[in-house]
Design a protein around this motif. Structure first.
Motif, PDB file in Angstrom:
ATOM      1  N   ILE A 148     -23.861   7.040   6.265  1.00 33.51           N
ATOM      2  CA  ILE A 148     -22.929   6.078   5.689  1.00 33.51           C
ATOM      3  C   ILE A 148     -21.743   5.850   6.622  1.00 33.51           C
ATOM      4  N   GLN A 149     -21.252   6.919   7.246  1.00 31.45           N
ATOM      5  CA  GLN A 149     -20.157   6.773   8.195  1.00 31.45           C
ATOM      6  C   GLN A 149     -20.573   5.886   9.363  1.00 31.45           C
ATOM      7  N   SER A 150     -21.819   6.045   9.816  1.00 28.53           N
ATOM      8  CA  SER A 150     -22.321   5.223  10.910  1.00 28.53           C
ATOM      9  C   SER A 150     -22.416   3.760  10.499  1.00 28.53           C
ATOM     10  N   VAL A 151     -22.905   3.507   9.281  1.00 23.73           N
ATOM     11  CA  VAL A 151     -22.990   2.134   8.775  1.00 23.73           C
ATOM     12  C   VAL A 151     -21.600   1.511   8.677  1.00 23.73           C
ATOM     13  N   ASN A 152     -20.644   2.277   8.131  1.00 24.22           N
ATOM     14  CA  ASN A 152     -19.280   1.765   8.012  1.00 24.22           C
ATOM     15  C   ASN A 152     -18.677   1.458   9.378  1.00 24.22           C
ATOM     16  N   PHE A 153     -18.993   2.296  10.375  1.00 19.97           N
ATOM     17  CA  PHE A 153     -18.491   2.072  11.731  1.00 19.97           C
ATOM     18  C   PHE A 153     -19.060   0.779  12.302  1.00 19.97           C
ATOM     19  N   GLN A 154     -20.359   0.560  12.112  1.00 19.51           N
ATOM     20  CA  GLN A 154     -20.980  -0.671  12.615  1.00 19.51           C
ATOM     21  C   GLN A 154     -20.426  -1.896  11.903  1.00 19.51           C
ATOM     22  N   ILE A 157     -17.136  -2.770  13.447  1.00 18.98           N
ATOM     23  CA  ILE A 157     -17.313  -3.474  14.719  1.00 18.98           C
ATOM     24  C   ILE A 157     -17.605  -4.954  14.479  1.00 18.98           C
ATOM     25  N   THR A 158     -18.497  -5.240  13.530  1.00 17.02           N
ATOM     26  CA  THR A 158     -18.848  -6.629  13.214  1.00 17.02           C
ATOM     27  C   THR A 158     -17.622  -7.417  12.776  1.00 17.02           C
ATOM     28  N   GLU A 159     -16.746  -6.782  12.002  1.00 16.66           N
ATOM     29  CA  GLU A 159     -15.537  -7.457  11.536  1.00 16.66           C
ATOM     30  C   GLU A 159     -14.521  -7.664  12.656  1.00 16.66           C
ATOM     31  N   SER A 160     -14.546  -6.808  13.661  1.00 15.42           N
ATOM     32  CA  SER A 160     -13.520  -6.824  14.698  1.00 15.42           C
ATOM     33  C   SER A 160     -13.949  -7.540  15.971  1.00 15.42           C
ATOM     34  N   ILE A 161     -15.137  -8.109  16.000  1.00 15.33           N
ATOM     35  CA  ILE A 161     -15.727  -8.581  17.245  1.00 15.33           C
ATOM     36  C   ILE A 161     -15.089  -9.863  17.785  1.00 15.33           C
ATOM     37  N   GLY A 162     -14.337 -10.588  16.956  1.00 16.81           N
ATOM     38  CA  GLY A 162     -13.619 -11.760  17.445  1.00 16.81           C
ATOM     39  C   GLY A 162     -14.402 -13.054  17.406  1.00 16.81           C
ATOM     40  N   VAL A 168     -29.565 -12.901  10.048  1.00 17.13           N
ATOM     41  CA  VAL A 168     -30.553 -13.640   9.261  1.00 17.13           C
ATOM     42  C   VAL A 168     -31.857 -12.855   9.221  1.00 17.13           C
ATOM     43  N   ASP A 169     -32.429 -12.704   8.044  1.00 15.22           N
ATOM     44  CA  ASP A 169     -33.677 -11.968   7.874  1.00 15.22           C
ATOM     45  C   ASP A 169     -34.858 -12.811   8.334  1.00 15.22           C
ATOM     46  N   ARG A 170     -36.037 -12.221   8.346  1.00 10.74           N
ATOM     47  CA  ARG A 170     -37.246 -12.911   8.818  1.00 10.74           C
ATOM     48  C   ARG A 170     -37.589 -14.149   7.987  1.00 10.74           C
ATOM     49  N   ASP A 171     -37.144 -14.170   6.726  1.00  9.99           N
ATOM     50  CA  ASP A 171     -37.412 -15.340   5.892  1.00  9.99           C
ATOM     51  C   ASP A 171     -36.317 -16.394   6.025  1.00  9.99           C
ATOM     52  N   ALA A 172     -35.470 -16.259   7.045  1.00  7.80           N
ATOM     53  CA  ALA A 172     -34.393 -17.215   7.361  1.00  7.80           C
ATOM     54  C   ALA A 172     -33.280 -17.209   6.318  1.00  7.80           C
ATOM     55  N   ARG A 173     -33.140 -16.100   5.579  1.00  4.77           N
ATOM     56  CA  ARG A 173     -32.046 -15.967   4.616  1.00  4.77           C
ATOM     57  C   ARG A 173     -30.989 -14.992   5.156  1.00  4.77           C
ATOM     58  N   ILE A 174     -29.751 -15.252   4.826  1.00  6.88           N
ATOM     59  CA  ILE A 174     -28.627 -14.491   5.348  1.00  6.88           C
ATOM     60  C   ILE A 174     -28.524 -13.136   4.649  1.00  6.88           C
ATOM     61  N   ILE A 175     -28.384 -12.067   5.449  1.00  4.96           N
ATOM     62  CA  ILE A 175     -28.245 -10.735   4.873  1.00  4.96           C
ATOM     63  C   ILE A 175     -26.908 -10.074   5.240  1.00  4.96           C
ATOM     64  N   ILE A 176     -26.264 -10.540   6.293  1.00  9.38           N
ATOM     65  CA  ILE A 176     -24.956 -10.000   6.691  1.00  9.38           C
ATOM     66  C   ILE A 176     -24.115 -11.148   7.247  1.00  9.38           C
ATOM     67  N   THR A 177     -22.841 -11.147   6.922  1.00 11.03           N
ATOM     68  CA  THR A 177     -21.909 -12.082   7.541  1.00 11.03           C
ATOM     69  C   THR A 177     -20.531 -11.439   7.601  1.00 11.03           C
ATOM     70  N   ASN A 178     -19.796 -11.718   8.657  1.00  6.74           N
ATOM     71  CA  ASN A 178     -18.434 -11.191   8.695  1.00  6.74           C
ATOM     72  C   ASN A 178     -17.450 -12.236   8.174  1.00  6.74           C
ATOM     73  N   SER A 179     -16.207 -11.820   8.000  1.00  4.66           N
ATOM     74  CA  SER A 179     -15.225 -12.706   7.368  1.00  4.66           C
ATOM     75  C   SER A 179     -14.890 -13.908   8.236  1.00  4.66           C
ATOM     76  N   VAL A 253     -29.740 -13.150  14.993  1.00  2.00           N
ATOM     77  CA  VAL A 253     -28.290 -13.002  14.953  1.00  2.00           C
ATOM     78  C   VAL A 253     -27.687 -14.310  15.441  1.00  2.00           C
ATOM     79  N   VAL A 254     -26.792 -14.881  14.645  1.00  3.31           N
ATOM     80  CA  VAL A 254     -26.138 -16.147  14.994  1.00  3.31           C
ATOM     81  C   VAL A 254     -24.643 -15.877  15.165  1.00  3.31           C
ATOM     82  N   ALA A 255     -24.137 -16.117  16.367  1.00  2.33           N
ATOM     83  CA  ALA A 255     -22.697 -15.979  16.633  1.00  2.33           C
ATOM     84  C   ALA A 255     -22.064 -17.368  16.600  1.00  2.33           C
TER      85      ALA A 255
END
Length: 275
Positions: A148-154, A157-162, A168-179, A253-255
Motif C-alpha cells: 500500500i505504501q508503494s501504491v501511495n508513493f506511485q 508521483i502521478t499527481e506531482s509529474i507536472g 486507459v485499460d485494454r477496453d479503452a476505459r479510463i482507470i486512473i487520472t490525475n487532478s 497511457v495518455v499524457a
C-alpha cells in the motif's frame, strides 16, 4: 422488501464467505469482482450497503469510494472498507463509514456479525461510535502494508509529474487520472472514471484520439505518438504510449500538456529582442 448489498472484492473465497453471512441476514447480495465492475453496478442499481476491498487491480477501493461519494453525494447507504491490514489512512481520508480488517474466515465471522448489528442499528455512525472492526489476535501483514505504501508513493508521483496523466485499460476505459488531467479536460472525477477515453474529448477530436490509440497498438515498435487537440479553446498536446505489464499490453497511457499561447510566446520574444 429485501435490503441489497454490493460487495466489491477480487477474492472469490472471501466473496462467498461474506455473501453467506449477508444472505443469512436476508440481504440480496450483488457481486463485483473488481472496481470497474463495481462502478458499473453502482450506476445501474440501488443499494442499502456497500463493502469495498481496498486492494484491487486497476481501480482500487479508495478510487471506488471516492467515485461513489462524488457520484452519489446525497446517498445514505454506509460504506465498509475492507483490508487485510489495519487502516493506514483515517476513515475520512478513505471516505468510508466503517473499516473491517480481513483475516481468516473462522476469526472474522464474529466481527462481521458485530459490524452488521451496528450498521442495522445505526447505518451512518455518529462521531463517537466504534467504526473499526478487527478479529481477535490478528497478526499484522507487513508485506501488504509495504504494498500500500508503494501504491501511495506511485500515486504521489502521478499527481506531482507536472502534466495531465490518464491511464486507459485494454477496453479503452479510463482507470486512473490525475487532478491536472481533470483540470485540462474540465471534467469531475466521477464523470471520467470507467468512461471510454474518447468520450472525455470534444466530438470533433474523438476520431484523432482513437486513431492514436490504434496507431501505437498496431505499430508496437513505436514508443509513442503525439497529436494536438483543442479542448475549451486550448491547444493540448497528447502523448500516447502503450502500457506494458510484464511484457504484455495492458492498455495505454495518455499524457496531456497545455501548449503555450502562441501569441503570448511571440510577444515575449519581441520584448526580449527589444532589450
Amino acid at each position: 422488501m429485501m435490503k441489497r448489498a454490493l460487495v466489491v472484492n477480487n477474492d472469490f473465497f472471501f466473496m462467498e464467505f461474506l455473501t453467506e453471512l449477508l444472505e443469512a441476514r436476508e440481504y440480496e447480495v450483488i457481486k463485483a469482482y473488481d472496481g470497474k465492475e463495481g462502478i458499473s453496478k453502482l450506476e445501474q442499481e440501488e443499494f442499502d450497503l456497500i463493502f469495498v476491498d481496498m486492494i484491487m487491480p486497476k481501480i482500487d477501493g479508495k478510487q471506488l469510494i471516492r467515485f461513489t461519494r462524488s457520484r452519489f453525494p446525497n446517498a445514505h447507504f454506509p460504506i465498509v472498507a475492507l483490508s487485510i491490514i489495519e487502516q493506514m489512512d483515517t476513515l475520512s481520508e478513505i471516505g468510508a463509514d466503517y473499516f473491517m480488517v480481513k483475516g481468516p474466515a473462522e476469526k472474522m465471522a464474529k466481527s462481521i456479525e458485530m459490524l452488521m448489528d451496528r450498521i442495522e442499528k445505526n447505518p451512518i455512525p455518529a462521531p463517537s461510535d466504534e467504526t473499526v472492526f478487527q478479529p481477535d489476535n490478528m497478526i499484522p501483514r507487513h508485506i501488504t502494508s509495504e504494498l500500500i505504501q508503494s501504491v501511495n508513493f506511485q500515486q504521489a508521483i502521478t499527481e506531482s509529474i507536472g502534466m495531465g496523466i490518464i491511464v486507459v485499460d485494454r477496453d479503452a476505459r479510463i482507470i486512473i487520472t490525475n487532478s491536472l488531467a481533470l483540470d485540462i479536460i474540465n471534467r469531475s472525477y466521477e464523470k471520467v472514471l470507467n468512461r471510454e477515453i474518447i468520450s472525455v474529448f470534444p466530438s470533433e477530436e474523438r476520431a484523432k484520439v482513437m486513431g492514436s490509440l490504434k496507431r501505437v497498438l498496431l505499430k508496437t515498435e513505436l514508443r509513442k505518438t503525439s497529436l494536438f487537440v483543442i479542448i475549451n479553446s486550448q491547444k493540448i498536446r497528447l502523448i500516447v504510449s502503450l502500457l506494458r505489464l510484464n511484457g504484455d499490453i495492458g492498455g495505454w497511457v495518455v499524457a496531456l500538456c497545455v501548449e503555450p499561447d502562441a501569441s503570448l510566446h511571440s510577444k515575449s520574444n519581441n520584448q526580449m529582442n527589444s532589450i
